[in-house]
Design a protein around this motif. Structure first.
Motif, PDB file in Angstrom:
ATOM      1  N   VAL A 121       4.097  -2.723  -3.047  1.00 30.26           N
ATOM      2  CA  VAL A 121       4.400  -1.170  -2.934  1.00 30.26           C
ATOM      3  C   VAL A 121       5.425  -1.417  -1.901  1.00 30.26           C
ATOM      4  N   PRO A 122       6.777  -1.336  -2.025  1.00 35.72           N
ATOM      5  CA  PRO A 122       7.790  -1.221  -0.738  1.00 35.72           C
ATOM      6  C   PRO A 122       7.749  -0.066   0.031  1.00 35.72           C
ATOM      7  N   SER A 123       8.244  -0.217   1.265  1.00 31.30           N
ATOM      8  CA  SER A 123       7.898   0.562   2.401  1.00 31.30           C
ATOM      9  C   SER A 123       9.209   1.845   1.999  1.00 31.30           C
ATOM     10  N   ALA A 124       9.012   2.846   2.657  1.00 31.74           N
ATOM     11  CA  ALA A 124      10.016   4.038   2.352  1.00 31.74           C
ATOM     12  C   ALA A 124      11.237   3.767   2.392  1.00 31.74           C
ATOM     13  N   ALA A 125      11.759   2.855   3.280  1.00 35.21           N
ATOM     14  CA  ALA A 125      13.113   2.139   3.348  1.00 35.21           C
ATOM     15  C   ALA A 125      13.471   1.050   2.295  1.00 35.21           C
ATOM     16  N   GLY A 126      12.486   0.690   1.494  1.00 36.08           N
ATOM     17  CA  GLY A 126      12.638  -0.149   0.622  1.00 36.08           C
ATOM     18  C   GLY A 126      12.346  -1.615   0.884  1.00 36.08           C
ATOM     19  N   GLU A 127      11.865  -1.774   1.917  1.00 38.22           N
ATOM     20  CA  GLU A 127      11.502  -2.974   2.494  1.00 38.22           C
ATOM     21  C   GLU A 127      10.256  -3.617   1.961  1.00 38.22           C
ATOM     22  N   THR A 128      10.285  -5.019   1.401  1.00 36.77           N
ATOM     23  CA  THR A 128       9.346  -5.694   0.774  1.00 36.77           C
ATOM     24  C   THR A 128       8.785  -6.584   1.539  1.00 36.77           C
ATOM     25  N   ASN A 129       9.288  -7.018   2.782  1.00 37.38           N
ATOM     26  CA  ASN A 129       8.637  -8.433   3.321  1.00 37.38           C
ATOM     27  C   ASN A 129       7.644  -7.615   4.505  1.00 37.38           C
ATOM     28  N   GLY A 130       6.993  -8.499   4.988  1.00 35.51           N
ATOM     29  CA  GLY A 130       5.691  -7.779   6.195  1.00 35.51           C
ATOM     30  C   GLY A 130       4.840  -6.849   5.351  1.00 35.51           C
ATOM     31  N   GLY A 131       3.964  -6.301   6.319  1.00 37.34           N
ATOM     32  CA  GLY A 131       2.947  -5.327   5.870  1.00 37.34           C
ATOM     33  C   GLY A 131       1.841  -6.244   5.498  1.00 37.34           C
ATOM     34  N   VAL A 132       0.666  -5.518   4.903  1.00 34.26           N
ATOM     35  CA  VAL A 132      -0.591  -5.892   4.583  1.00 34.26           C
ATOM     36  C   VAL A 132      -0.619  -6.474   3.143  1.00 34.26           C
ATOM     37  N   VAL A 133      -1.379  -7.332   2.826  1.00 33.06           N
ATOM     38  CA  VAL A 133      -1.801  -7.672   1.245  1.00 33.06           C
ATOM     39  C   VAL A 133      -3.166  -7.546   1.078  1.00 33.06           C
ATOM     40  N   LEU A 134      -3.505  -6.902   0.064  1.00 33.39           N
ATOM     41  CA  LEU A 134      -5.000  -6.754  -0.158  1.00 33.39           C
ATOM     42  C   LEU A 134      -5.275  -7.883  -1.509  1.00 33.39           C
ATOM     43  N   SER A 135      -6.119  -8.708  -1.076  1.00 35.43           N
ATOM     44  CA  SER A 135      -6.351  -9.895  -1.722  1.00 35.43           C
ATOM     45  C   SER A 135      -7.812  -9.892  -2.476  1.00 35.43           C
TER      46      SER A 135
END
Length: 402
Positions: free
Chosen positions: A70-84
Motif C-alpha cells: 500500500v503506497p504512501s500518499a506520496a506514492g512511496e513504496t520503500n520503507g514502512g512496516v510489513v505485516l507478515s
C-alpha cells in the motif's frame, strides 16, 4: 460507515475482516497442497484496491509467496512496516474434530477451524483493513508478506526475502502475526532440524558379529544428542525470560530394520534443537557430527568398510532477539501498551526477517497452545483486539514515521 458483526458484548469485528478470515479458512492450504488458490485470490483483491503486488514461486510453480504494498500518499513504496503471515496450515489427519476443520464455526465466542489461530485470523483481519489503508494519508507505506511452507521449515520466506533484496526493496520493520495472545514477543528460539542416515550391514541374527547393526549405532548417537540436551539443561547458558530458559534438543522420528532375526542394515532418524538467541548453531551441529565421525564410524568400519553415517539438513529458522531500541519495538509496544519483556520457545519467520536486516517483532491473535490441535480456535475478542491494533497502526503511519 463500515458494518460490524457483534462477536461478544465486549468486542466487535468488522464484517470485511471476519469474512476474509472465513474465506481463507475455507481454503485447504495444508502444506502438502498448493496455496495458489489463496494467493491468487488475495492478489486479485490487492490489485483491485490499487496495491502493488509481486509473486515468487517455489521450484514446482505450485506454491507462491505474495508481497503487496500500500503506497504512501506520496506514492512511496520503500520503507514502512510489513505485516507478515504464512498461508500454509498443518494437517488434520488422525485428529478428532467436532466439526469440519475447513468450515469455520463460531460458537461460545470462539472461531473454530484449521488456521483460525495459526494464522489465518491475523491475515484475514489485516486484509479486511486494506480499504482503510488506501483511504488513509499514509506517510509510510504498509506491506503484506504472505509466505508458503512455513510449517515445514520456513521454506517460502527466504525466497521472498531474496527477491526483495534483488529488487532493492527497503523495509523499516516487520510485524509477524503469529499467535501471541496479542502480547508483544521480542525474542524466540531458533529451530534446526536434521535427518541422520546410518548405513550398516545386514546379517542373520545368529551371525551378529558379521553384521553392523544400524539401529544400535543410531541409538548411540541418539543418546549422545540426549546427553547434549541434558548438558544445556544443567549448565546453560540460560535466559530466564524464556518459558524454557535453555537450548533444547530431541529426536522426533526413527525408522529401521526389517525383522527381529535380521541385523538391520539401515536406520534413519530425525532430530532437532531449539537454540537461544546468540547460541552458535553450527557448533552444536558440528559436535553431533564429530561424535559420529570420530567415535562411531571407525568402529563400524572395523567390520564393514562401506558402513557410514550421513546427515542432511531438513530446515533451519534463526532465533529472534529484537533490540529494545528498535523502532518497530517501540511502535508496537506503544500501540499495545505492553512493556513486558516476553520471549518464547516456538519459532517464527521473524528471525528470517531480522537476519535480512529488517527489525521484527511478533504480535498476533490467539494462543499458541491452540495451534496444530484438533478443534483449533481463536477467541473472537482476540480478533477484535488485533483489528483495533492494526487500525491504530494505520493511524500512526499516517502521521508518525518510524
Amino acid at each position: 460507515m463500515e458494518s460490524t458483526v457483534q462477536t461478544s458484548p465486549a468486542s466487535e469485528i468488522s464484517h470485511s475482516g471476519l469474512e476474509w478470515v472465513n474465506t481463507l479458512m475455507r481454503m485447504d492450504t495444508t502444506s502438502r497442497n498448493s496455496n495458489l488458490g489463496l494467493i491468487e485470490t488475495v492478489r486479485d483483491y490487492c490489485y483491485a484496491n490499487g496495491l502493488v503486488t509481486t509473486l515468487t514461486y517455489d521450484p514446482s510453480g505450485k506454491k507462491a509467496n505474495l508481497f503487496a504494498t500500500v503506497p504512501s500518499a506520496a506514492g512511496e513504496t520503500n520503507g514502512g512496516v510489513v505485516l507478515s503471515g504464512h498461508t500454509d496450515v498443518v494437517p488434520v489427519d488422525g485428529q478428532q474434530w467436532n466439526s469440519d476443520p475447513f468450515s469455520p464455526l463460531v460458537k461460545d465466542g470462539k472461531l473454530f477451524g484449521r488456521g483460525s489461530c495459526d494464522m489465518k485470523g491475523f491475515i484475514g483481519i489485516a486484509l479486511g483493513l486494506v480499504p482503510q489503508m488506501r483511504q488513509a494519508s499514509l506517510t509510510n507505506p504498509l506491506h503484506f508478506a504472505l509466505s508458503y511452507d512455513e510449517e515445514i521449515g520456513c521454506a517460502g520466506a527466504p525466497v521472498m526475502l531474496a527477491d526483495l533484496k534483488k529488487r532493492g526493496v527497503r523495509l523499516d520493520g516487520c510485524i509477524v502475526g503469529e499467535p501471541s495472545s496479542m502480547r508483544v514477543v521480542v525474542a524466540h528460539k531458533g529451530i534446526n532440524a536434521y535427518r541422520c542416515c546410518v548405513k550398516g550391514h545386514a546379517a542373520h541374527s545368529s551371525l551378529t558379529p558379521r553384521g553392523v547393526n544400524a539401529i544400535e549405532y543410531a541409538a548411540r548417537l541418539i543418546c549422545h544428542i540426549q546427553d547434549l540436551a541434558e548438558r544445556f539443561k544443567v549448565k546453560g547458558p540460560f535466559d530466564n525470560a524464556f518459558d524454557v530458559p535453555f537450548t533444547t534438543a530431541q529426536t522426533g522420528t526413527i525408522r529401521g530394520g526389517i525383522a527381529v532375526n535380521t541385523v538391520p542394515a539401515n536406520c534413519e532418524f530425525e532430530f532437532e534443537f531449539r537454540n537461544l538467541p546468540g547460541i552458535n548453531v553450527s557448533g552444536i551441529y558440528d559436535e553431533i557430527r564429530e561424535f559420529a565421525e570420530r567415535q562411531l564410524v571407525p568402529r563400524m568400519r572395523l567390520t564393514r568398510e562401506e558402513a557410514d553415517i550421513t546427515f542432511e539438513t531438513i530446515s533451519t529458522a534463526p532465533a529472534l532477539d529484537v533490540a529494545e531500541q528498535a523502532a518497530i519495538n517501540g511502535l508496537v509496544r506503544a500501540l499495545r501498551r505492553d512493556t513486558d519483556t516476553r520471549k518464547v520457545a516456538y519459532a517464527t519467520e521473524a528471525g528470517l526477517f531480522q537476519s535480512a536486516g529488517i527489525p521484527s517483532i511478533v504480535c498476533g491473535p490467539g494462543n499458541i497452545e491452540q495451534a496444530h490441535k484438533a478443534n483449533e480456535f481463536v477467541e473472537l475478542h482476540q480478533l477484535a483486539a488485533c483489528e483495533s491494533f492494526l487500525r491504530k497502526l494505520i493511524v500512526s503511519l499516517s502521521g508518525n514515521s518510524l
